[in-house]
Design a protein around this motif. Structure first.
Motif, PDB file in Angstrom:
ATOM      1  N   UNK A  27       0.591  -1.507  -0.148  1.00 16.27           N
ATOM      2  CA  UNK A  27       0.301  -0.319   0.282  1.00 16.27           C
ATOM      3  C   UNK A  27       0.465   1.151   0.102  1.00 16.27           C
ATOM      4  N   UNK A  28       1.914   1.461   0.300  1.00 14.19           N
ATOM      5  CA  UNK A  28       3.255   2.328   0.972  1.00 14.19           C
ATOM      6  C   UNK A  28       3.097   2.278  -0.555  1.00 14.19           C
ATOM      7  N   UNK A  29       4.112   1.898  -1.195  1.00 11.43           N
ATOM      8  CA  UNK A  29       4.391   1.604  -2.467  1.00 11.43           C
ATOM      9  C   UNK A  29       3.360   2.564  -3.958  1.00 11.43           C
ATOM     10  N   UNK A  30       2.401   1.747  -3.508  1.00 10.12           N
ATOM     11  CA  UNK A  30       1.555   1.862  -4.339  1.00 10.12           C
ATOM     12  C   UNK A  30       1.826   1.088  -5.784  1.00 10.12           C
ATOM     13  N   UNK A  31       1.998   0.117  -5.470  1.00 10.22           N
ATOM     14  CA  UNK A  31       2.371  -1.131  -6.740  1.00 10.22           C
ATOM     15  C   UNK A  31       2.923  -1.954  -6.132  1.00 10.22           C
ATOM     16  N   UNK A  32       2.311  -2.856  -7.135  1.00  3.20           N
ATOM     17  CA  UNK A  32       2.821  -4.539  -6.253  1.00  3.20           C
ATOM     18  C   UNK A  32       4.222  -4.552  -6.928  1.00  3.20           C
ATOM     19  N   UNK A  33       4.388  -4.897  -6.370  1.00  5.08           N
ATOM     20  CA  UNK A  33       6.010  -5.823  -6.979  1.00  5.08           C
ATOM     21  C   UNK A  33       6.611  -7.117  -6.036  1.00  5.08           C
ATOM     22  N   UNK A  34       7.879  -7.591  -6.672  1.00  2.00           N
ATOM     23  CA  UNK A  34       7.689  -9.048  -6.220  1.00  2.00           C
ATOM     24  C   UNK A  34       8.189  -8.718  -5.020  1.00  2.00           C
ATOM     25  N   UNK A  35       8.848  -7.965  -4.063  1.00  2.00           N
ATOM     26  CA  UNK A  35       9.143  -8.646  -2.878  1.00  2.00           C
ATOM     27  C   UNK A  35       7.571  -8.626  -1.772  1.00  2.00           C
ATOM     28  N   UNK A  36       6.572  -8.111  -2.133  1.00  2.00           N
ATOM     29  CA  UNK A  36       5.273  -7.940  -1.771  1.00  2.00           C
ATOM     30  C   UNK A  36       4.132 -10.201  -1.919  1.00  2.00           C
ATOM     31  N   UNK A  37       4.932 -10.246  -3.314  1.00  2.00           N
ATOM     32  CA  UNK A  37       4.852 -11.782  -3.403  1.00  2.00           C
ATOM     33  C   UNK A  37       5.313 -12.390  -2.119  1.00  2.00           C
ATOM     34  N   UNK A  38       6.123 -12.742  -3.018  1.00  2.00           N
ATOM     35  CA  UNK A  38       7.159 -13.502  -1.597  1.00  2.00           C
ATOM     36  C   UNK A  38       6.713 -12.892  -0.921  1.00  2.00           C
ATOM     37  N   UNK A  39       6.513 -11.701   0.202  1.00  2.00           N
ATOM     38  CA  UNK A  39       6.095 -11.464   1.447  1.00  2.00           C
ATOM     39  C   UNK A  39       4.583 -12.188   1.660  1.00  2.00           C
ATOM     40  N   UNK A  40       3.610 -12.328   0.462  1.00  2.00           N
ATOM     41  CA  UNK A  40       2.241 -12.746   0.017  1.00  2.00           C
ATOM     42  C   UNK A  40       2.121 -14.329   0.732  1.00  2.00           C
ATOM     43  N   UNK A  45       2.217 -19.736   3.758  1.00  2.00           N
ATOM     44  CA  UNK A  45       2.821 -20.699   4.492  1.00  2.00           C
ATOM     45  C   UNK A  45       2.882 -21.370   6.174  1.00  2.00           C
ATOM     46  N   UNK A  46       2.651 -20.196   6.491  1.00  2.00           N
ATOM     47  CA  UNK A  46       3.112 -20.337   7.788  1.00  2.00           C
ATOM     48  C   UNK A  46       1.973 -19.972   8.555  1.00  2.00           C
ATOM     49  N   UNK A  82      -2.841 -14.519  -3.064  1.00  2.00           N
ATOM     50  CA  UNK A  82      -1.251 -14.865  -3.695  1.00  2.00           C
ATOM     51  C   UNK A  82      -1.513 -15.592  -4.897  1.00  2.00           C
ATOM     52  N   UNK A  83      -1.976 -16.635  -5.557  1.00  2.00           N
ATOM     53  CA  UNK A  83      -1.952 -16.442  -6.621  1.00  2.00           C
ATOM     54  C   UNK A  83      -2.583 -15.321  -7.658  1.00  2.00           C
ATOM     55  N   UNK A  84      -3.568 -14.937  -7.251  1.00  2.00           N
ATOM     56  CA  UNK A  84      -4.253 -13.520  -8.106  1.00  2.00           C
ATOM     57  C   UNK A  84      -2.755 -12.274  -7.905  1.00  2.00           C
ATOM     58  N   UNK A  85      -2.174 -12.088  -7.352  1.00  2.00           N
ATOM     59  CA  UNK A  85      -0.952 -11.466  -6.863  1.00  2.00           C
ATOM     60  C   UNK A  85       0.385 -11.270  -7.979  1.00  2.00           C
ATOM     61  N   UNK A  86      -0.133 -13.566  -7.860  1.00  2.00           N
ATOM     62  CA  UNK A  86       1.476 -13.773  -8.599  1.00  2.00           C
ATOM     63  C   UNK A  86       0.556 -13.292 -10.406  1.00  2.00           C
ATOM     64  N   UNK A  87       0.022 -13.375 -10.404  1.00  2.00           N
ATOM     65  CA  UNK A  87      -0.641 -13.301 -12.108  1.00  2.00           C
ATOM     66  C   UNK A  87      -0.249 -11.699 -12.523  1.00  2.00           C
ATOM     67  N   UNK A  88      -0.974 -10.694 -11.766  1.00  2.00           N
ATOM     68  CA  UNK A  88      -1.108  -9.318 -11.668  1.00  2.00           C
ATOM     69  C   UNK A  88       0.387  -9.218 -12.067  1.00  2.00           C
ATOM     70  N   UNK A  89       1.161  -9.379 -11.311  1.00  2.00           N
ATOM     71  CA  UNK A  89       2.564  -9.275 -11.544  1.00  2.00           C
ATOM     72  C   UNK A  89       3.142  -9.494 -12.706  1.00  2.00           C
ATOM     73  N   UNK A  90       2.965 -10.742 -13.010  1.00  2.00           N
ATOM     74  CA  UNK A  90       3.879 -11.175 -14.201  1.00  2.00           C
ATOM     75  C   UNK A  90       3.158 -10.545 -15.313  1.00  2.00           C
ATOM     76  N   UNK A  91       2.036 -10.207 -15.135  1.00  2.00           N
ATOM     77  CA  UNK A  91       0.841  -9.132 -16.411  1.00  2.00           C
ATOM     78  C   UNK A  91       1.423  -7.810 -16.768  1.00  2.00           C
ATOM     79  N   UNK A  92       2.123  -7.284 -15.851  1.00  2.86           N
ATOM     80  CA  UNK A  92       2.741  -5.910 -15.681  1.00  2.86           C
ATOM     81  C   UNK A  92       1.635  -5.106 -16.196  1.00  2.86           C
ATOM     82  N   UNK A  93       0.800  -4.863 -15.669  1.00  2.84           N
ATOM     83  CA  UNK A  93      -0.664  -4.186 -16.260  1.00  2.84           C
ATOM     84  C   UNK A  93      -0.480  -2.791 -15.572  1.00  2.84           C
ATOM     85  N   UNK A  94       0.260  -1.889 -15.658  1.00  3.66           N
ATOM     86  CA  UNK A  94       0.693  -0.950 -14.279  1.00  3.66           C
ATOM     87  C   UNK A  94      -0.946  -0.198 -13.389  1.00  3.66           C
TER      88      UNK A  94
END
Length: 125
Positions: A27-40, A45-46, A82-94
């Motif tokens: 939210x703070x960065x204003x854009x979904x990034x790869x580190x967010x995916x990893x953390x999600x 998992x936890x 997590x799956x949807x975040x991965x799909x959105x990130x891979x699509x790279x639509x701003x």
């Protein structure tokens, strides 16, 4: 307190920490990034590990209880998130990358319900 219970508490609390960091840093960065995916994914998992441990300890507890229902819903939502975040990130639509945090906040808030219920149930035991 048993070792199993301690491990369950630690892993579910780590899920809370990772998921909270992921959601609010996105939210703070204003854009979904790869580190967010990893953390999600780490939060998922936890949470899954902690929930599995807790479920193995809950002899005779109904999965149809409010905690059981909201817990199952939360894990399903976290997986979808997590799956949807991965799909959105891979699509790279701003636009999608910039708006994803709205969905993240909703899923996080829903996830908090079984977490808080579990805390109160645990305190009452």
């Amino acid at each position: 307190m048993s070792t199993k219970l301690i491990m369950a508490i630690i892993t579910i609390t780590l899920a809370l920490v990772f998921y909270t960091i992921g959601v609010f840093s996105e939210r703070k960065s204003g854009i979904l990034k790869k580190p967010h995916l990893i953390i999600f994914w780490m939060g998922l998992v936890f949470d899954t590990i902690g929930t599995t441990i807790m479920s193995s300890m809950a002899k005779g507890a109904s999965l149809l209880s409010p905690h059981g229902i909201t817990g199952a819903l939360a894990i399903i939502l976290m997986l979808f998130h997590a799956i949807w975040a991965t799909v959105v990130f891979k699509g790279q639509e701003r636009k999608k990358l910039e708006n994803f945090h709205k969905f993240s906040i909703v899923v996080w808030l829903i996830w908090l319900v079984p977490y808080v219920l579990g805390v109160f149930i645990g305190m009452g035991a």
